[in-house]
Design an enzyme around this catalytic site. Sequence first.
Site, PDB file in Angstrom:
ATOM      1  NE  ARG A 213      -1.669   5.668   2.515  1.00 20.70           N
ATOM      2  CZ  ARG A 213      -1.009   6.754   2.940  1.00 20.70           C
ATOM      3  NH1 ARG A 213      -0.747   6.885   4.227  1.00 20.70           N
ATOM      4  NH2 ARG A 213      -0.621   7.690   2.099  1.00 20.70           N
TER       5      ARG A 213
ATOM      6  CB  THR B 205       4.288   4.924  -6.724  1.00 15.52           C
ATOM      7  OG1 THR B 205       4.606   6.119  -6.025  1.00 15.52           O
ATOM      8  CG2 THR B 205       5.390   4.603  -7.711  1.00 15.52           C
ATOM      9  CB  THR B 206       0.965   0.828  -6.152  1.00 13.94           C
ATOM     10  OG1 THR B 206       1.982   0.878  -5.147  1.00 13.94           O
ATOM     11  CG2 THR B 206       0.663  -0.618  -6.475  1.00 13.94           C
TER      12      THR B 206
ATOM     13  CG  HIS C  84      11.165  -5.193 -11.898  1.00 17.54           C
ATOM     14  ND1 HIS C  84      11.067  -6.115 -10.887  1.00 17.54           N
ATOM     15  CD2 HIS C  84      10.980  -5.886 -13.052  1.00 17.54           C
ATOM     16  CE1 HIS C  84      10.841  -7.304 -11.395  1.00 17.54           C
ATOM     17  NE2 HIS C  84      10.781  -7.202 -12.700  1.00 17.54           N
TER      18      HIS C  84
ATOM     19  N   GLY D 162      -7.096   5.870  -0.941  1.00 16.08           N
ATOM     20  CA  GLY D 162      -7.054   6.414  -2.289  1.00 16.08           C
ATOM     21  C   GLY D 162      -8.023   7.551  -2.508  1.00 16.08           C
TER      22      GLY D 162
ATOM     23  CE  LYS E 254       1.169   3.972   1.257  1.00 14.74           C
ATOM     24  NZ  LYS E 254       0.886   2.580   0.833  1.00 14.74           N
TER      25      LYS E 254
ATOM     26  NE  ARG F 270      22.264 -11.382 -11.064  1.00 14.71           N
ATOM     27  CZ  ARG F 270      21.064 -11.897 -10.910  1.00 14.71           C
ATOM     28  NH1 ARG F 270      20.094 -11.164 -10.411  1.00 14.71           N
ATOM     29  NH2 ARG F 270      20.815 -13.152 -11.203  1.00 14.71           N
TER      30      ARG F 270
END
Length: 286
Positions: free
Chosen positions: A252, A81-82, A116, A254, A78, A125
């Site tokens: 959120r 990062t995104t 990722h 931002g 939070k 795996r």
Amino acid sequence: MDPLALIPLKTQQEDAEDERSYQVHSDLVSTLPEDSRWAPVRKFHGFWFRDGWLPSILATREHFLARPGDVFIAAVPKSGTTWLKSIVFSVVHRGRHPPHHEDHPVRHANPHDLVHLHDQLYRWRKNPDLTGLKGSYGIRPIPLDEALDMFCSGITNSGPFWRHVLEYGNEHVAHPDRVFFLKYEAMKEDPVGSLQKLAAFLGCPFTADEESQGVPAGISELCSFSNLRNLGVNKDGVLEKGRHVEKKLFFRKGKVGDWTNHLTPEMAEKLDRITKEKLSGSGLSF
């Protein structure tokens, strides 16, 4: 196609070795100091980790080998990062995906699908449950004042926060060609300038032609918080990366300074005081 799907399935012998390694790390984790006020966490080398994730973290630490050209985005949850993932992807791939193109991947995929999460890089795996990323999280809602006390004492997931800041800040000073230190507030204040510095660090600086064509500004607009938050791909559905998370939860408000709507003046004063103490003499400030 998910690039992780290209990783070949392990042999029976490799699976057995993974099982043994996981058990060894699990046994170690069970001996570490713990705290469960918010969620079960264990202390390892001065940091607190979710106990269900720590065996896999230790396995990654033991086996993962970074390549010279790898780029890692390191941040606490939070903290933007995104948003930063969308920016890094768009900067690095701007030759193939100009920001004004309607088919730009950022318009059609969540940033976590484009870059990722590290917890997905090391995958058992044949038995993904071994990563400890599935099942109940065991998170308990706690009052804000109690959460603040825990944060200030360093007992948070991957805490203490200040130690991360200091270590990355020191590495940035010692190796500015390898570590680029960003502040959320600075990126919000000057997004285009931050993009230009980031592109130079990544080894793909904007050319004079790109500057005159407004490419940095185009990427900034494409990856703006308001644009990302309002894209259908980021509003609807869930992200399935070993755990199910509603995509809308990654965005959120931002806004810089929204803490004033949540923290009392006394809480803010306490946090400021401890931050100054922890970062004293480092040259860093917030």
